[in-house]
Design an enzyme around this catalytic site. Sequence first.
Site, mmCIF file in Angstrom:
data_model
loop_
_atom_site.group_PDB
_atom_site.id
_atom_site.type_symbol
_atom_site.label_atom_id
_atom_site.label_comp_id
_atom_site.label_asym_id
_atom_site.label_seq_id
_atom_site.Cartn_x
_atom_site.Cartn_y
_atom_site.Cartn_z
ATOM 1 C CG ASP A 99 -2.313 0.309 0.996
ATOM 2 O OD1 ASP A 99 -2.564 1.422 0.510
ATOM 3 O OD2 ASP A 99 -3.180 -0.543 1.262
ATOM 4 C CG ASP A 205 -4.898 5.430 1.103
ATOM 5 O OD1 ASP A 205 -5.754 4.559 1.307
ATOM 6 O OD2 ASP A 205 -4.864 6.508 1.721
ATOM 7 C CD GLU A 262 -9.164 4.264 -1.494
ATOM 8 O OE1 GLU A 262 -10.092 3.882 -0.764
ATOM 9 O OE2 GLU A 262 -8.226 4.963 -1.084
ATOM 10 C CG HIS A 337 -8.955 -1.774 4.188
ATOM 11 N ND1 HIS A 337 -8.727 -1.756 2.823
ATOM 12 C CD2 HIS A 337 -8.637 -0.546 4.628
ATOM 13 C CE1 HIS A 337 -8.282 -0.583 2.473
ATOM 14 N NE2 HIS A 337 -8.208 0.183 3.541
ATOM 15 C CG ASP A 338 -11.475 1.533 3.373
ATOM 16 O OD1 ASP A 338 -11.013 1.462 4.525
ATOM 17 O OD2 ASP A 338 -10.859 2.028 2.415
HETATM 18 C C1 GLC Z 1 -8.278 4.962 2.103
HETATM 19 C C2 GLC Z 1 -8.072 3.718 2.924
HETATM 20 C C3 GLC Z 1 -8.793 3.881 4.233
HETATM 21 C C4 GLC Z 1 -8.201 5.063 4.949
HETATM 22 C C5 GLC Z 1 -8.228 6.313 4.075
HETATM 23 C C6 GLC Z 1 -7.324 7.366 4.633
HETATM 24 O O1 GLC Z 1 -9.585 5.156 1.745
HETATM 25 O O2 GLC Z 1 -8.494 2.610 2.208
HETATM 26 O O3 GLC Z 1 -8.711 2.741 5.032
HETATM 27 O O4 GLC Z 1 -8.904 5.309 6.128
HETATM 28 O O5 GLC Z 1 -7.762 6.059 2.774
HETATM 29 O O6 GLC Z 1 -5.991 6.969 4.461
#
Ligand code: GLC
Length: 584
Positions: A99, A205, A262, A337-338
């Site tokens: 990540d 991310d 993402e 995980h979100d």
């Molecule tokens: C992304 C991650 C999430 C995190 C956010 C801030 O969306 O997947 O888990 O809380 O970024 O880093």
Amino acid sequence: MPQKAWWKEAAVYQIYPASVCDLNGDGIGDIPGILSKLDYLESLGVDVVWLCPVYESPQVDMGYDISDYRAIHAPYGTVQDVDQLIAALHKRGMKLVMDLVVNHTSDQHAWFKESRSSLDNPKRDWYIWRKPRWDAEGNRQPPNNWASVFGGSAWSFDEETGEYYLHLFCKEQPDLNWENPDVAQAVHDVMTFWLDKGVDGFRMDVINFISKTPGLPDAPVTIPDQQFQPAELHYADGPRLHEFLRGLRGILDKYNAFAVGEMPGVKEEAEVLKSVAEDRKELNMIFQFDIICLDNGRNNKFFPKEWSLPKLKAIVHKWQTCMFDNSGWNALFLENHDQSRSVSRFTPHRPENRNAAAKMLATFMGMQAGTLFVYQGQELGMANLPKDWGIDEYKDVETQNLYRLALEQHRGDPDGAEKVMDQVRLKARDHGRSPMQWNTQKHGGFTTGTPWMRVNEDYLHCNAEQQQRDPSSVFAYWQRLLRLRKQHADTFVYGSFELLAADDPAVVCYRRVHASAGAATVVLNFTDGEYAWEAPPGVVKAWEGARRILANYAEPGEIRKHSAAVVCLRPFEAVVLLEERKMC
Ligand code: GLC
């Protein structure tokens, strides 16, 4: 026809390190624990492991707040453990994706400590600092009205230097200032550090948040009863994003490495294609949010929103055809995980139909075009946390913040608290974060200590050990699915996509077609009941004549013919029918 590439045919398994396997008994998963499960992953049939952040971090946001990009959070292990993981995966012909969290750091990162130390520190400009605004009554206010993704203002005031810094997430996650070229350089160096170690690529991310609208103007007021306003308009896909992405790509290319970005809040095809179309040379693919935001309501995710199957199908159709027609590529996912567990969220079911529902969802995603992502536990059909768990069991900072905010917004509603809790039970990120359920031992075999988060008590009848022995398990189904996807990659990975029965409220039906390899028809009942489906003639023909290569019921379903042919689908039935071209 899409060009072939290893990463298009790969299945990626996402690991949430805190919750996989704890070998040293401290209640927190660790990298040696992951190493001990590589046989399991290999037998599942995945090719790539994506490891959520394991870097040094105060863990305010479970590692997405990094205080040192070159060190490992001690409970997870050491840099040498990562070296071992890379070597062990490579030995098996598998790959490791790390990540990369570079929209922000932790406020405990040395860069931020320096930045906040004085107005003229050389790193001051590595973060986004602004002077306060003052209202008519002379009260100090943040520089603009942006809301943090986790609720409240996106700005925090620093008493020492008298300025605010921007944080799109927690106040402990200050945003880096990508306008400063030194920041990009520092990120490139971090990437190089890990690529030199043999890492095969990155999951980036919230990477589309790194370029903000110059001047950081106020966001339009879209939630009038809220002080701070959603401001994605000013930070998602900002003006310099693509320039920055090409910079990252420059580093990746030196190593022939892979990148999935993402990208929340990007909905337009043209905009997504800018990041993923082959000739743009930016990212390989992105996580697009249309599906997983389908049921997020007004204000925040803890407000409900009805969704319908035709709407879900329209989204799938949009992205499947868009990528095929424009040399882009999809990242296929329903969980991470979100997100909460897909079997609980998208397929409300009676207990006896849980496995059928989990297999049906696997088929729904797994037969589409794109790179397939499986989130740990999804291959077992792991479900949301029990409904009787109270809010205290929910550890996630987002859950706690948005829960409080939603409660405030329900002020005066006697059922408000229950309404909010219902949404927490459905959509909180915690559901995806509970420890892996390995066997029937205490804590599901995750730890011999006290787990950092309670294990879902259904581990007694949903665990890896039992499922690995059972040919009718969800795990065994995923194994078959992943194998078939590889065997028939021309059709399932590279074939075109055609949606049938777009308006049917209960059935998803699509075809995957490859000019020379053959065609497949996928039929899915998204309901918990029997469904008499008046299927198009082509589907009836395939049902009767084609090879049933994957199905979640042992016996073929029945067809009744009256005036039209009716396919009698059982609860959550999933069938994949393959018509191979005859070679002469
Ligand atoms: C992304 C991650 C999430 C995190 C956010 C801030 O969306 O997947 O888990 O809380 O970024 O880093």
